[in-house]
Design an enzyme around this catalytic site. Structure first.
Site, PDB file in Angstrom:
ATOM      1  N   THR A 154       0.640  -1.104   0.163  1.00  0.00           N
ATOM      2  CA  THR A 154      -0.035   0.350   0.205  1.00  0.00           C
ATOM      3  C   THR A 154       1.086   1.993  -0.180  1.00  0.00           C
ATOM      4  OG1 THR A 154      -1.865  -1.606   1.118  1.00  0.00           O
ATOM      5  CG2 THR A 154      -1.487   1.921   1.035  1.00  0.00           C
ATOM      6  N   GLU A 437      -6.311  -4.772   3.719  1.00  0.00           N
ATOM      7  CA  GLU A 437      -6.640  -6.026   2.096  1.00  0.00           C
ATOM      8  C   GLU A 437      -7.274  -5.438   1.659  1.00  0.00           C
ATOM      9  OE1 GLU A 437      -3.554  -7.036   3.232  1.00  0.00           O
ATOM     10  OE2 GLU A 437      -3.520  -7.471   5.209  1.00  0.00           O
TER      11      GLU A 437
END
Length: 702
Positions: A154, A437
């Site tokens: 990320t 996620e």
């Protein structure tokens, strides 16, 4: 007898010390609690192993969670690191291995309160995406904690949309190295666990460039801190991202790279490889690099979602039979709040959902294991279905479970708001699962894309994956139920869910086609249908969950009362979904208004039936008091005494400090002294300037 054995494991307390209101609930169980626990664990032997692991962990003072609610963020982090290091020693002492049957129970026993959780993802990434040579090099080092790994995917500017990641890795043929860079601030890695203070290495996902051509996202092992003094390596900028709603023990961090070089061998190359001459070679699907996320999404359902949901149900239901409030019948004592239908309607559907999601998690795990075996054989045919199901169920289960935990918290009233109840920390922890996620809306749209493709294929007579074969089915347009008892037939409500899922998918597919045929670009047409696409994906997942629950119940043995109570929970889960979301079922008249009244009647009847077994059903989850860490949810039900005792542990109750107001304010601001004549002198009285009496000091002298 089995119930008493369970209670010994749970607490080791004498039955006489249990709150009578709670003890009475256990005496009337309609099923064997111990056998249901074994069913949830996958067999009596698994229950024995799990309990042995829990006992070994929770009897070790290093793993204690006592006073956790009063610790600072740094204290929580230090304790989590201490536990992670001690865990390695404990595993050696106990003979536990990562491939052994005990390993999967360790995290539950620790309640997730341990550092280096992303270290597990780091290792999993290497095991799944790394070559045999890379696995042989890195996994032993990671297993022995000779390095600490993280997982850097990320970025500040991109999360779920992996194709948009901006970190770059340029191959330098001259030196046989990849040069990694963070080209701008939005490309900074942000959120990786263990990155802020702990990790020495990480798997960095970056856009691969060879001879100026971009080959998409690939994973690279990058060292970020020295193994000698833990200082940052050259070209590395890293740190902690700051306070969060929860996960105080985890050092989520940021990472920037400036001309950081790693050898060619550090690109994970099980499925993709860059040869010394710069030739790019791929084996199988390009989407294999996303497979780690699929594994993480499935594992988090069990570790980070189901366990908090089950704990919240345990706490709220136990508390609801101890807490008495108001009178149901004149002249009688105050009623247990779980005897009120409204409290049952809050909590029992959440309990049913916990069981439904447990069984769908088993289904997903079996599907994943089968898919992984195929991928090991370089067969990627199951990957689209695995990705779609893991995405959709991650979104649906985390959303539903987060709402359920909040319902449990609010159902406990003011005491539920106390950290000591255990519920606020469960809520703020599970809330994060809706975000990390993969953001849930994006994941549902990925599932929807799979469903639309499968619907078009099924409509053309082409084969589709097993989970979506119903898309080719032709079913009657009306629900055949004649009375309320018909809605307790699994085939009746399962077909209702199938009808809704098929209708939403087919109608959305038709709308997409109409927009495109009207001249809209595909991406514009897609964007105009996204709300309905999300609805379709949710309906598909809800249908599969209901169908799987019903099929699981049908296979259960009839003895010990297990099948009967599971059937009640399955019925409740299914009917609650119809009752609380009636619109899609009424939309095209598949269920009529009269039939919806039947649904409501059967649903409300079930609440009273399941109410009788509510406490035994949460006892079957088999959480110890140390695992729950809740003043409201303990096995003995001594709620008020425990709340008071735990409150005394607050550091503020141990400090001999002056009232803060007196430290920071001048009394003359709010108070003035007035003198009054008394028989033996004068008395000065301190009063507020609005003349409200505050206090008095006798200045009389003889």
């Amino acid at each position: 007898m089995a119930l008493l054995e369970t209670s010994k494991y749970l607490q080791g307390t004498a039955l006489s010390s249990v709150n009578p209101d709670l003890a009475s609930e256990r005496q009337t169980a309609s099923f064997c609690v111990e056998k249901l626990t074994a069913l949830l664990d996958g067999g009596a032997e698994q229950t024995r192993i799990r309990r042995a692991v829990v006992e070994a962990i929770q009897s070790d003072p290093v793993f204690s969670t006592e006073n956790q609610y009063f610790q600072t963020q740094n204290e929580r982090y230090e304790a989590a690191v201490r536990k992670a290091v001690h865990l390695q020693k404990k595993m050696r002492e106990m003979g536990w291995t990562e491939n052994g049957p005990e390993y999967k129970y360790i995290y539950r026993a620790l309640s997730g309160d341990v550092a280096f959780l992303l270290h597990r993802v780091f290792m999993r990434s290497i095991l799944v995406l790394g070559s045999d040579k890379q696995v042989a090099k890195w996994i032993p080092l990671a297993t022995q904690l000779r390095l600490i790994g993280s997982y850097a995917q990320t970025e500040l500017g991109h999360g779920t949309y992996l194709q948009g990641l901006e970190t770059t890795a340029v191959f330098d043929i001259a030196t046989q190295e990849f040069i990694l860079n963070t080209p701008k601030i939005s490309a900074m890695k942000w959120w990786p666990g263990d990155m802020g203070r702990s990790a020495t290495h990480t798997v960095v996902f970056a856009q691969l460039y060879i001879h100026g051509k971009c080959y998409g996202i690939h994973p690279f092992i990058v060292q970020i801190r020295s193994l000698e003094d833990h200082s940052l390596c050259p070209g590395i900028t890293a740190g902690d991202i700051g306070p969060k709603m929860n996960f105080e023990a985890i050092d989520n961090g940021y990472l920037m790279l400036k001309n950081v070089r790693v050898p060619r061998e550090n690109m994970l190359s099980k499925f993709c490889e860059v040869r010394p001459d710069g030739t790019y070679v791929r084996q199988g699907s390009q989407k294999i690099n996303y497979f780690t996320m699929t594994t993480v999404r499935i594992s988090l359902i069990s570790d980070e979602v189901l366990t908090p949901l089950m704990k919240a149900c345990t706490i709220a239901i136990r508390y609801s039979v101890v807490r008495r409030q108001s009178k149901l019948k004149p002249g009688e004592q105050e009623a247990k709040i779980l005897d009120y239908q409204t409290q049952q309607e809050k909590l029992l559907p959440q309990l049913a959902a916990a069981y439904a999601f447990h069984f769908i998690n088993n289904y997903l795990q079996e599907l994943f294991d089968r898919g992984y075996r195929e991928i090991q054989r370089k067969n990627f045919d199951m990957l689209p279905e695995l990705h779609a199901l893991s995405s959709g169920f991650k979104a649906v289960i985390t959303h539903h479970s987060t709402a359920a935990v909040e319902i449990c918290l609010r159902a406990c009233g003011g005491h539920g708001y106390s950290l000591l109840s255990g519920l606020p920390s469960l809520y703020t922890k599970i809330l994060a699962s809706c975000i990390y996620e993969g953001e849930n809306t994006i994941l549902l749209l990925q599932t929807a894309r799979f469903l639309i493709k499968c619907f078009m294929a099924a409509s053309a007579g082409q084969p589709v994956p097993p989970s979506v074969t119903y898309l080719a089915a032709v079913k009657p347009g009306k629900c055949p139920a004649k009375n309320k008892s018909d809605f307790l037939s699994p085939h009746i409500y399962t077909e209702a869910y199938q009808h809704v899922a098929l209708r939403l998918i087919s109608s959305t597919a038709a709308k997409l086609q109409d927009l495109i045929q009207s001249g809209a670009k595909k991406y514009d047409a897609w964007n105009q249908c996204t709300v309905q696409l999300v609805q379709a994906a949710k309906a598909h997942c809800h249908y599969i969950t209901v169908k799987n629950f019903a099929e699981t119940v049908e296979k259960l043995e009839t003895k010990a009362g297990i099948q009967r109570i599971m059937k009640h929970l399955c019925d409740l889960f299914a009917l609650h979904g119809i009752f609380s979301n009636a619109g899609p079922f009424l939309h095209d008249g598949y269920i009529s208004a009269a039939q919806m009244d039947m649904v409501t009647a059967s649903y409300l009847d079930l609440l009273a039936v399941i109410r009788k077994d509510a406490v035994p059903l949460v006892d079957a989850f088999d959480f110890t008091d140390k695992s729950l860490n809740s003043a409201l949810g303990s096995y003995d039900g001594q709620v008020y005494q425990r709340l008071y005792e735990w409150a005394q542990k607050s550091p503020t109750n141990k400090l001999n400090t002056k009232f803060a107001f007196s430290k920071h304010s001048s009394p003359s601001i709010f108070f003035e002294v007035k003198q009054y004549a008394v028989p033996f002198g004068m008395s000065s009285v301190l009063v507020m300037k609005d003349s409200t009496y505050y206090g008095e000091q006798d200045l009389a002298h003889s």
